[in-house]
Design an enzyme around this catalytic site. Structure first.
Site, PDB file in Angstrom:
ATOM      1  N   SER A  60       0.842  -1.202   0.000  1.00 41.84           N
ATOM      2  CA  SER A  60       0.000   0.000   0.000  1.00 41.84           C
ATOM      3  C   SER A  60       0.869   1.240   0.000  1.00 41.84           C
ATOM      4  CB  SER A  60      -0.894   0.005   1.243  1.00 41.84           C
ATOM      5  OG  SER A  60      -1.525   1.261   1.431  1.00 41.84           O
TER       6      SER A  60
ATOM      7  N   TYR B  32      -2.409  -1.022  10.056  1.00 38.82           N
ATOM      8  CA  TYR B  32      -2.401  -1.315   8.620  1.00 38.82           C
ATOM      9  C   TYR B  32      -1.062  -0.892   7.997  1.00 38.82           C
ATOM     10  CZ  TYR B  32      -4.121  -1.156   3.753  1.00 38.82           C
ATOM     11  OH  TYR B  32      -4.301  -1.333   2.392  1.00 38.82           O
TER      12      TYR B  32
END
Length: 280
Positions: A154, A167
């Site tokens: 990401s 995350y």
């Protein structure tokens, strides 16, 4: 002739979103597919995960492309189940050449709010789940004389984002895993890379929890066009290009590049498909 004729790929989180797009795109280029998804909700995740019906749709779309598929509902956190599926798929399809570690979840909490369970669940799916799939696939790739491991990370591995420290930690940890594996597996002609998307238009982004975070107090429903338009304006602020999000196929095309001979000497790379978010 497809770019992946004769190749076999395993993809996690394949029931919808990016995972489905990866399965279809690789199948379009000739690959047979091993696919899995948990197909059930996780109690710390504030949005609905993929369903068995959605997984069936992925399977049907791959078969419509005249490709073989071995598919099973498996939790990426369960190493033994992941390894058993890969072993079965490799037996039935004839081996394994490509690993796409895609399955991922998120939730939204500030540092002082995040609980140990919420932290651990994201780490278990987004980092340990990636290791589980990659580790289970390695012996098969070695047997084939080489291959490609693609991990979907990401842009949050490169930039600081609020409410996402669990995350971001998992996605950044994936980079360390990738780099170590790239060094270890290079002598076997196995390439290992990460892809770093900005916001992708999938169920992880288009849901009420995300909208409540980016549009606090607005009270719009995630199913409304107005809410998506307003959320899109908020998401634009993450990118240097004036777009709110990218489509799953944009990531699938990057997966195809890294999985095929187009990227035959690309390893240890962090490929950004992020509309310029990391440089903003």
């Amino acid at each position: 002739m497809g770019l992946l004729d004769g190749k076999i790929a395993v993809i996690s989180g394949a029931a919808r979103g990016q995972g489905r797009a990866h399965a279809i795109r690789l199948a379009e280029e000739g690959a047979d597919i091993i696919a899995f998804d948990i197909c059930s909700d996780i109690d710390t995740v504030p949005y609905s995960l993929a369903t068995a019906d959605e997984f069936d749709d992925t399977i049907e779309q791959v078969r419509k492309l005249d490709r073989r598929i071995v598919a099973e509902q498996v939790d990426a956190r369960d190493y033994d189940a992941v390894a058993a599926l890969i072993d079965r798929g490799a037996r039935e399809l004839g081996g394994l050449d490509i690993v796409v570690a895609n399955a991922g979840i998120t939730s939204y909490y500030r540092s002082e709010e995040l609980t140990p369970k919420q932290w651990q669940t994201v780490i278990d799916v987004n980092l340990t789940g990636v290791w589980n799939l990659s580790r289970a696939g390695v012996p098969h790739l070695i047997d084939r004389g080489g291959g490609s491991i693609v991990m979907i990370s990401s842009s949050s591995a490169h930039v600081g984002l609020q409410n996402l420290n669990h995350y971001s930690a998992a996605k950044a940890g994936m980079v360390g895993l990738m780099q170590s594996m790239a060094v270890e597996l290079g002598p076997h002609m196995i390439r290992v890379n990460t892809i770093h998307p900005t916001t992708v238009r999938t169920g992880m982004a288009i849901n009420q929890a995300t909208f409540d975070l980016f549009l606090p107090g607005v009270g719009l429903s995630a199913g409304s066009a107005e809410a998506e338009d307003k959320a899109g304006e908020a998401f634009k602020g993450l990118n240097s290009m004036p777009i709110p999000w990218i489509d799953p196929v944009d990531i699938s095309n990057a997966v195809l590049y890294l999985a095929s001979d187009m990227g035959r000497y690309v390893s240890g790379t962090q490929l950004r498909v992020d509309a310029g978010s990391a440089v903003k």
